[in-house]
Write a protein that holds these residues in place. Structure first.
Motif: not given
Length: 84
Positions: A1-11, A54-58, A75-84
C-alpha cells in the motif's frame, strides 16, 4: 500500500442520490483499513474525489470498481496514479 491514487467521481446525468450513503459507508470502511487518505465532494455537486493507497494501479482500480458509485452506474470513476 505504498502509492497514492486519485479517484475522480463525476456524476452521470441519471445520478440517484440513494447511492450516496452506500458510497460513504464504503469509503469509511476503506478509511478504517488505512486505504483512504482523504475524500470529499465538489461544491458544485458534480461529483467528488478521494485518495487511495494501493500497491499498484490494478489494485486501486479494483477498489474503485467496488465503490457503489461505480457499481450502480451513478458516477464515472477515473483512477490516476498520483505523485504526491
Amino acid at each position: 500500500m505504498g502509492k497514492s491514487f486519485l479517484v475522480l467521481a463525476i456524476r452521470e446525468p441519471h445520478f440517484d442520490p440513494v447511492v450516496i450513503q452506500p458510497h460513504l459507508d464504503y469509503l469509511a470502511d476503506l478509511r478504517r483499513q488505512g486505504r483512504v487518505q482523504m475524500a470529499g465532494g465538489f461544491s458544485d455537486k458534480s461529483g467528488g474525489a478521494y485518495v487511495l493507497l494501493a500497491a499498484n494501479l490494478n489494485e486501486a482500480q479494483a477498489l474503485a470498481d467496488a465503490d457503489p458509485l461505480h457499481r450502480s452506474g451513478a458516477s464515472r470513476l477515473t483512477v490516476f496514479e498520483w505523485n504526491v
